[in-house]
Design an enzyme around this catalytic site. Structure first.
Site, short mmCIF file in Angstrom:
data_model
loop_
_atom_site.label_atom_id
_atom_site.label_comp_id
_atom_site.label_asym_id
_atom_site.label_seq_id
_atom_site.Cartn_x
_atom_site.Cartn_y
_atom_site.Cartn_z
N CYS A 185 0.85 -1.19 0.00
CA CYS A 185 0.00 0.00 0.00
C CYS A 185 0.88 1.24 0.00
O CYS A 185 2.07 1.19 0.33
CB CYS A 185 -0.94 0.00 1.20
N ALA B 224 6.63 -1.90 -4.62
CA ALA B 224 6.69 -1.20 -3.34
C ALA B 224 5.63 -0.10 -3.25
O ALA B 224 4.89 0.17 -4.21
CB ALA B 224 8.08 -0.63 -3.14
N HIS B 225 5.61 0.58 -2.12
CA HIS B 225 4.61 1.62 -1.83
C HIS B 225 4.70 2.77 -2.82
O HIS B 225 5.77 3.17 -3.25
CB HIS B 225 4.80 2.13 -0.41
N ASN B 226 3.53 3.27 -3.20
CA ASN B 226 3.40 4.47 -4.05
C ASN B 226 3.92 4.30 -5.47
O ASN B 226 4.07 5.28 -6.20
CB ASN B 226 4.11 5.68 -3.41
N SER C 113 7.71 4.61 -4.89
CA SER C 113 7.40 5.87 -5.55
C SER C 113 7.84 5.94 -7.01
O SER C 113 7.80 7.01 -7.61
CB SER C 113 8.00 7.06 -4.79
#
Lengths: 350, 350, 350
Positions: B220, B241-243, B261
């Site tokens: 998330c 991974a996140h973002n 990201s």
């Protein structure tokens, strides 16, 4: 569980030198032993630990002659390493509770059958038209789809997912959360830029005495079978793509990936984090070093490969040494060039 | 299931040359076919197999003219490959039993709803405030947290874990044991050397027609959303991974990892075991070769990258050839240096 | 949930400049904020966004002085980043419903015990002789074997598998589908080419405040323990082999693999997709770059390594630059050689 040194000596057909009534509760490496432990000495590199070990008893080869005074009790056996392994196996049998019977709730389709002395854990799921052998252990929280065959004495650990039509042999072990037979990664590009899934109608066939680690994935074939031959040992987090075939007694370490339709020979040893391209084949007895990338078929048997792209190991190691020296190499070229310019100037001045 | 050649010809709008009453039970590659199988011939490289195949029938293009006598029955169609794929899809529909209804025990929160003709397998868990669409299939042993939305016709395979607040579109497939929406890997270093978890409050958004393999993880977002755009296809054991944001119709092969990201463009093709750094972006139509490491943003569209660190594919391949030649290169430098020394000596002797 | 700017200011002991009654519903980065969001400004690189942000309120340092007119409401605090993190933690506590109690059906052995205020989700399985602490959360569909100890406040997410004899401390989190304590990958080659599994009798010990991502695997020791020390943070899809020891507060990113019996020091930072060989040790404060392969022990503390095989980071980067220049380097050698030949010819002509 407790045993006396004497009981252990009897089990491994050894001779005790020391206290046969001492109590053994656990096993340890000779350098880490504490009272109540049994250890072994096989490689003489570890002999110094024999004179300082905390272990209560140590298995040694018949031929072994101590060079100093030994405090611990010795058990002389034909082969210390083999005897120790035998002990561990007996200990494991005794301590890993033989799971049996049925824990409720669990699910099995009416058209499926399971052999004698089997175990089905709570929350395990077995679909329709499955045939499971004798002494099979299906741990809790596992999923087995439809039309799956599993041989005798095979153990399916918690969270394993086995898709429809998979065939698994005898004496196999599949550790937790591995996935056997999910769809191969095949998509046909369409004119509008989207991809359409190519139906994956094949299955996975796993022969006897295969061991598969945790969180590993083995995809079903597009057509036909993805095949894992007898005696293959696969570690954790390994990816085996659709239509791959792994030859007899081949060993594959963690996080390695093998792409679609590739055939790995017998008795190969593939180290960790290796990538192998699709539609190639590796000859029997091929060894591949960790993190290598194999992009071409290897036809000669018994080669050791390394690097990405992988080539002959010794050539690879030589080249790697040179990569580190590259800045120095360039300096040497620079010097030669400077030299030449100076020499040219000299020539012109002549 | 059994079909006659005639029935199949009707389905694919083809013309039979041979025995229309022959029975077909399975599909196979032309080089592996056995009686009862249907195959296809599209790439003429495989034409020799047409004259030796064991398959009972073979789909061929209308334009095809055999060069020798053919024993097997032919079905002439507009496009043999397309017709074969259509057949496989129909076969898959018919054999993968349309799962429907509710198997007990399973769990669904009182505040959650699920559409028509859905399937909820035994031991599946759905939390509170979830909205699931029509014809959704929730296989056994899956976990869906709170406040999750899932569109129509999406299939969640056994052992998938979907965390709170995840949004999944229509016609998606998530294969076994993948994890969607667990916490991003974010920790703030503290003065005493420990790390403190940074709260991960975002979610995962998966658009339509997305396919996600087995044992894959999508974290998330810390804040906002990790986004998987429409038509994306992700293989097994992939880490997102996140973002991260993955653009439309991008394909990602097994064991690849994308750090936090990072934004991947549309229609990219990322091969297996690739690593992509955090906080960078890849332009649309970027291709990344297997085992590459991409550390910088790629702004130009349509590039093919390879290597670790990755750069332009053809330059990479050229350089790799030279790495193998490094020992030889050094030898040549050595020769030049020796030459110079000799020549210097000569000069001095003059 | 909704809060006023004033309520938030009170929580973080800040001073409001602007509308204290404005409503906050969510958190966002300053560059992505929309009405109803709260953001923070700490790094002044982001100051330009302060004048354009859509966020309703922004946390800023006490010392901050705006250079232009600000539309949004400011909350002045001692440290804007710390205050924001505190807010997120409070928000997370409030939104992640405190799960408690027992959901049926679930399984727990009669000889096992669990502390106060704990949660056991539906379809979770706990074997015999287990001791679980207070406020432990065992999510749905998890499996815990026999003789497992889990401390207070530890959270076991859905689908986690914990094998027999594992010991886990306080305040740990293990995310979905990770496997703790399955057999180490150890096989003894036999004379006939087959392999025989070496019994894996050890366990896994996880100390306090450890975080383990999703689909990660940690194998049990052959003998003794695989040890994860206090404060260690491990990402998704990581492989930790048998008898490995990870030192205090070390951080390991996704898809990294650590081979058997290796010891990683304290406060190390291991990036993603790294491979570390077996039977080596890394000193405290070692940093390893992404996709590196570490094959030898690192004895000096605080080094940064990169490459495969890994060596000193700056040397590695220098060498990598040269790899790209290899074709050019060869050209230069070629030129020098041609020069020499010409010069030799000249000499001969003299």
């Amino acid at each position: 569980m407790e045993f006396t040194v004497g009981q252990i000596a009897q089990l491994v057909q050894g001779t005790v030198a020391g206290d046969a009534s001492a109590i053994i509760r656990s096993a340890a490496k000779i350098e880490e032993g504490t009272p109540g432990c049994i250890s072994f000495l096989s490689n003489l590199k570890y002999e110094p630990f024999l004179y300082t070990t905390g272990s209560t008893a140590v298995l040694v080869d018949e031929s072994f002659e101590p060079k100093k005074q030994v405090e611990t009790t010795l058990i002389y056996v034909k082969n210390a390493y083999t005897a120790f392994t035998l002990l561990l196996e007996e200990y494991q049998k005794a301590t890993r509770q033989a799971r049996r019977g049925i824990e409720q709730p669990c699910h099995i389709g009416q058209t499926s059958s399971i052999g004698e002395d089997a175990y089905r854990g709570a929350f395990s799921y077995i679909g329709e038209y499955c045939t499971l052998g004798n002494r099979v252990k299906i741990y809790p929280n596992t999923y087995i789809g439809n039309n799956v065959q599993i041989g005798n004495d095979t153990v399916i650990h918690p969270g394993v997912r086995i898709y429809d039509n998979t065939i698994i042999g005898n004496h196999c072990t599949i550790f937790a959360n591995s996935v056997i037979g999910s769809d191969g990664f095949g998509f046909a590009p369409q004119a509008d830029g989207t991809y359409r899934a190519i139906p994956q109608l094949g299955n996975v066939v796993i022969e006897d005495h295969v061991s598969i680690g945790s969180n590993t994935t083995i995809d079903c074939a597009t057509m036909g079978s993805t095949v894992i031959r007898s005696g293959v040992k696969i570690d954790n987090l390994v990816q085996i793509a659709h239509n791959v075939e792994i030859g007899k007694n081949t060993v594959i370490a963690a996080q390695t990936g093998i792409s679609g339709s590739t055939k790995i020979g017998e008795q190969c040893v593939i180290a960790g984090q290796v990538g192998i391209s699709g539609h190639i084949s590796l000859a029997n007895h091929t060894k591949v070093g960790a993190q290598s990338g194999v992009g071409k078929s290897i036809k000669k048997e018994g080669l050791s490969l390394s690097g990405s792209p992988a080539y002959d190991l010794s050539a690879h190691l030589r080249a790697q040494v040179h990569v580190k020296k590259l800045p120095e190499l360039e300096k040497r070229i620079q010097n030669l060039e400077n030299e030449r310019i100076r020499s040219d100037k000299n020539t012109h001045q002549l």
